[in-house]
Write a protein that holds these residues in place. Structure first.
Motif, PDB file in Angstrom:
ATOM      1  N   MET A   1     -69.612 -79.885  -1.624  1.00 54.36           N
ATOM      2  CA  MET A   1     -70.335 -80.915  -2.322  1.00 54.36           C
ATOM      3  C   MET A   1     -71.707 -80.399  -2.768  1.00 54.36           C
ATOM      4  O   MET A   1     -72.107 -80.628  -3.896  1.00 54.36           O
ATOM      5  N   LEU A   2     -72.407 -79.701  -1.882  1.00 53.93           N
ATOM      6  CA  LEU A   2     -73.716 -79.174  -2.251  1.00 53.93           C
ATOM      7  C   LEU A   2     -73.609 -78.047  -3.265  1.00 53.93           C
ATOM      8  O   LEU A   2     -74.486 -77.883  -4.103  1.00 53.93           O
ATOM      9  N   VAL A   3     -72.533 -77.295  -3.214  1.00 54.30           N
ATOM     10  CA  VAL A   3     -72.336 -76.207  -4.174  1.00 54.30           C
ATOM     11  C   VAL A   3     -72.176 -76.784  -5.578  1.00 54.30           C
ATOM     12  O   VAL A   3     -72.786 -76.314  -6.527  1.00 54.30           O
ATOM     13  N   THR A   4     -71.369 -77.820  -5.705  1.00 58.05           N
ATOM     14  CA  THR A   4     -71.134 -78.400  -7.022  1.00 58.05           C
ATOM     15  C   THR A   4     -72.315 -79.238  -7.510  1.00 58.05           C
ATOM     16  O   THR A   4     -72.412 -79.505  -8.700  1.00 58.05           O
ATOM     17  N   ALA A   5     -73.204 -79.621  -6.601  1.00 60.47           N
ATOM     18  CA  ALA A   5     -74.381 -80.399  -6.991  1.00 60.47           C
ATOM     19  C   ALA A   5     -75.407 -79.533  -7.717  1.00 60.47           C
ATOM     20  O   ALA A   5     -76.304 -80.051  -8.368  1.00 60.47           O
ATOM     21  N   GLY A   6     -75.258 -78.221  -7.602  1.00 61.69           N
ATOM     22  CA  GLY A   6     -76.203 -77.326  -8.261  1.00 61.69           C
ATOM     23  C   GLY A   6     -77.564 -77.379  -7.597  1.00 61.69           C
ATOM     24  O   GLY A   6     -77.657 -77.533  -6.378  1.00 61.69           O
ATOM     25  N   PRO A   7     -78.622 -77.293  -8.374  1.00 71.88           N
ATOM     26  CA  PRO A   7     -79.961 -77.274  -7.787  1.00 71.88           C
ATOM     27  C   PRO A   7     -80.438 -78.645  -7.294  1.00 71.88           C
ATOM     28  O   PRO A   7     -81.495 -78.746  -6.682  1.00 71.88           O
ATOM     29  N   VAL A   8     -79.650 -79.678  -7.522  1.00 76.70           N
ATOM     30  CA  VAL A   8     -80.030 -81.021  -7.088  1.00 76.70           C
ATOM     31  C   VAL A   8     -79.866 -81.117  -5.579  1.00 76.70           C
ATOM     32  O   VAL A   8     -78.832 -80.750  -5.027  1.00 76.70           O
ATOM     33  N   CYS A   9     -80.894 -81.589  -4.897  1.00 71.68           N
ATOM     34  CA  CYS A   9     -80.825 -81.798  -3.454  1.00 71.68           C
ATOM     35  C   CYS A   9     -80.175 -83.149  -3.172  1.00 71.68           C
ATOM     36  O   CYS A   9     -80.303 -84.084  -3.946  1.00 71.68           O
ATOM     37  N   MET A  10     -79.473 -83.219  -2.050  1.00 68.95           N
ATOM     38  CA  MET A  10     -78.831 -84.463  -1.635  1.00 68.95           C
ATOM     39  C   MET A  10     -79.298 -84.823  -0.233  1.00 68.95           C
ATOM     40  O   MET A  10     -79.423 -83.949   0.620  1.00 68.95           O
ATOM     41  N   SER A  11     -79.515 -86.105  -0.002  1.00 66.85           N
ATOM     42  CA  SER A  11     -79.900 -86.555   1.331  1.00 66.85           C
ATOM     43  C   SER A  11     -78.672 -86.564   2.236  1.00 66.85           C
ATOM     44  O   SER A  11     -77.531 -86.662   1.773  1.00 66.85           O
ATOM     45  N   ALA A  12     -78.915 -86.489   3.532  1.00 67.04           N
ATOM     46  CA  ALA A  12     -77.822 -86.535   4.498  1.00 67.04           C
ATOM     47  C   ALA A  12     -77.059 -87.851   4.363  1.00 67.04           C
ATOM     48  O   ALA A  12     -75.827 -87.873   4.459  1.00 67.04           O
ATOM     49  N   GLY A  13     -77.755 -88.941   4.127  1.00 68.26           N
ATOM     50  CA  GLY A  13     -77.106 -90.242   3.969  1.00 68.26           C
ATOM     51  C   GLY A  13     -76.171 -90.275   2.771  1.00 68.26           C
ATOM     52  O   GLY A  13     -75.070 -90.808   2.853  1.00 68.26           O
ATOM     53  N   ALA A  14     -76.598 -89.702   1.659  1.00 67.91           N
ATOM     54  CA  ALA A  14     -75.759 -89.666   0.461  1.00 67.91           C
ATOM     55  C   ALA A  14     -74.531 -88.799   0.682  1.00 67.91           C
ATOM     56  O   ALA A  14     -73.431 -89.135   0.237  1.00 67.91           O
ATOM     57  N   ILE A  15     -74.705 -87.688   1.388  1.00 71.31           N
ATOM     58  CA  ILE A  15     -73.575 -86.805   1.676  1.00 71.31           C
ATOM     59  C   ILE A  15     -72.593 -87.518   2.601  1.00 71.31           C
ATOM     60  O   ILE A  15     -71.381 -87.498   2.370  1.00 71.31           O
ATOM     61  N   ALA A  16     -73.105 -88.157   3.649  1.00 69.35           N
ATOM     62  CA  ALA A  16     -72.247 -88.870   4.601  1.00 69.35           C
ATOM     63  C   ALA A  16     -71.454 -89.974   3.915  1.00 69.35           C
ATOM     64  O   ALA A  16     -70.255 -90.134   4.153  1.00 69.35           O
ATOM     65  N   GLU A  17     -72.123 -90.707   3.051  1.00 68.91           N
ATOM     66  CA  GLU A  17     -71.442 -91.792   2.334  1.00 68.91           C
ATOM     67  C   GLU A  17     -70.357 -91.248   1.412  1.00 68.91           C
ATOM     68  O   GLU A  17     -69.240 -91.768   1.375  1.00 68.91           O
ATOM     69  N   ALA A  18     -70.674 -90.188   0.682  1.00 70.98           N
ATOM     70  CA  ALA A  18     -69.711 -89.619  -0.258  1.00 70.98           C
ATOM     71  C   ALA A  18     -68.489 -89.043   0.456  1.00 70.98           C
ATOM     72  O   ALA A  18     -67.373 -89.112  -0.054  1.00 70.98           O
ATOM     73  N   LEU A  19     -68.697 -88.486   1.647  1.00 71.77           N
ATOM     74  CA  LEU A  19     -67.598 -87.875   2.385  1.00 71.77           C
ATOM     75  C   LEU A  19     -66.931 -88.828   3.363  1.00 71.77           C
ATOM     76  O   LEU A  19     -65.891 -88.491   3.941  1.00 71.77           O
ATOM     77  N   GLY A  20     -67.540 -89.977   3.569  1.00 70.11           N
ATOM     78  CA  GLY A  20     -66.984 -90.938   4.522  1.00 70.11           C
ATOM     79  C   GLY A  20     -67.068 -90.468   5.963  1.00 70.11           C
ATOM     80  O   GLY A  20     -66.178 -90.733   6.762  1.00 70.11           O
ATOM     81  N   LEU A  21     -68.139 -89.755   6.289  1.00 67.65           N
ATOM     82  CA  LEU A  21     -68.319 -89.227   7.639  1.00 67.65           C
ATOM     83  C   LEU A  21     -69.397 -89.998   8.385  1.00 67.65           C
ATOM     84  O   LEU A  21     -70.381 -90.433   7.774  1.00 67.65           O
ATOM     85  N   PRO A  22     -69.254 -90.113   9.703  1.00 59.52           N
ATOM     86  CA  PRO A  22     -70.340 -90.692  10.499  1.00 59.52           C
ATOM     87  C   PRO A  22     -71.575 -89.791  10.435  1.00 59.52           C
ATOM     88  O   PRO A  22     -71.456 -88.557  10.356  1.00 59.52           O
ATOM     89  N   SER A  23     -72.742 -90.377  10.479  1.00 54.78           N
ATOM     90  CA  SER A  23     -73.993 -89.617  10.360  1.00 54.78           C
ATOM     91  C   SER A  23     -74.125 -88.536  11.425  1.00 54.78           C
ATOM     92  O   SER A  23     -74.580 -87.432  11.135  1.00 54.78           O
ATOM     93  N   LEU A  24     -73.737 -88.842  12.672  1.00 52.84           N
ATOM     94  CA  LEU A  24     -73.864 -87.842  13.738  1.00 52.84           C
ATOM     95  C   LEU A  24     -72.964 -86.641  13.492  1.00 52.84           C
ATOM     96  O   LEU A  24     -73.371 -85.504  13.733  1.00 52.84           O
ATOM     97  N   THR A  25     -71.768 -86.880  13.028  1.00 54.35           N
ATOM     98  CA  THR A  25     -70.847 -85.776  12.722  1.00 54.35           C
ATOM     99  C   THR A  25     -71.417 -84.911  11.614  1.00 54.35           C
ATOM    100  O   THR A  25     -71.451 -83.678  11.721  1.00 54.35           O
ATOM    101  N   LEU A  26     -71.900 -85.537  10.566  1.00 53.61           N
ATOM    102  CA  LEU A  26     -72.460 -84.791   9.446  1.00 53.61           C
ATOM    103  C   LEU A  26     -73.708 -84.029   9.870  1.00 53.61           C
ATOM    104  O   LEU A  26     -73.887 -82.871   9.495  1.00 53.61           O
ATOM    105  N   SER A  27     -74.564 -84.645  10.656  1.00 52.92           N
ATOM    106  CA  SER A  27     -75.791 -83.984  11.111  1.00 52.92           C
ATOM    107  C   SER A  27     -75.479 -82.684  11.840  1.00 52.92           C
ATOM    108  O   SER A  27     -76.155 -81.671  11.647  1.00 52.92           O
ATOM    109  N   TYR A  28     -74.454 -82.714  12.682  1.00 54.31           N
ATOM    110  CA  TYR A  28     -74.054 -81.505  13.404  1.00 54.31           C
ATOM    111  C   TYR A  28     -73.666 -80.403  12.417  1.00 54.31           C
ATOM    112  O   TYR A  28     -74.117 -79.267  12.531  1.00 54.31           O
ATOM    113  N   HIS A  29     -72.836 -80.730  11.445  1.00 57.49           N
ATOM    114  CA  HIS A  29     -72.365 -79.730  10.486  1.00 57.49           C
ATOM    115  C   HIS A  29     -73.494 -79.235   9.585  1.00 57.49           C
ATOM    116  O   HIS A  29     -73.561 -78.039   9.276  1.00 57.49           O
TER     117      HIS A  29
END
Length: 77
Positions: A1-29
């Motif tokens: 997801m971050l690779v295809t986003a290019g130079p645009v930064c993404m927040s952890a919340g936006a990434i978690a929502e887009a991937l459907g992951l719990p915040s704690l799981t995403l934070s670890y990764h």
């Protein structure tokens, strides 16, 4: 997801929502990817935004075939 986003930064919340992951799981990764140097986190006020570290990703992609691909005799390809 971050690779295809290019130079645009993404927040952890936006990434978690887009991937459907719990915040704690995403934070670890995200922490592990950051530790490996494949992504970078930057503070923007109270939140952290992430972006891909393309130079380290390219280095990893170059490393894999050179060091890990061997024929059946164990000789590097």
């Amino acid at each position: 997801m971050l690779v295809t986003a290019g130079p645009v930064c993404m927040s952890a919340g936006a990434i978690a929502e887009a991937l459907g992951l719990p915040s704690l799981t995403l934070s670890y990764h995200l922490k592990e990817l950051s530790y490996a140097g494949l992504i970078e986190g930057h503070s923007q006020g109270r939140r952290v935004v992430y972006s891909a570290n393309y130079s380290n990703m390219h280095a990893l992609v170059d490393f894999l075939p050179e060091k890990l691909l061997c024929d059946s005799t164990g000789v590097e390809a």
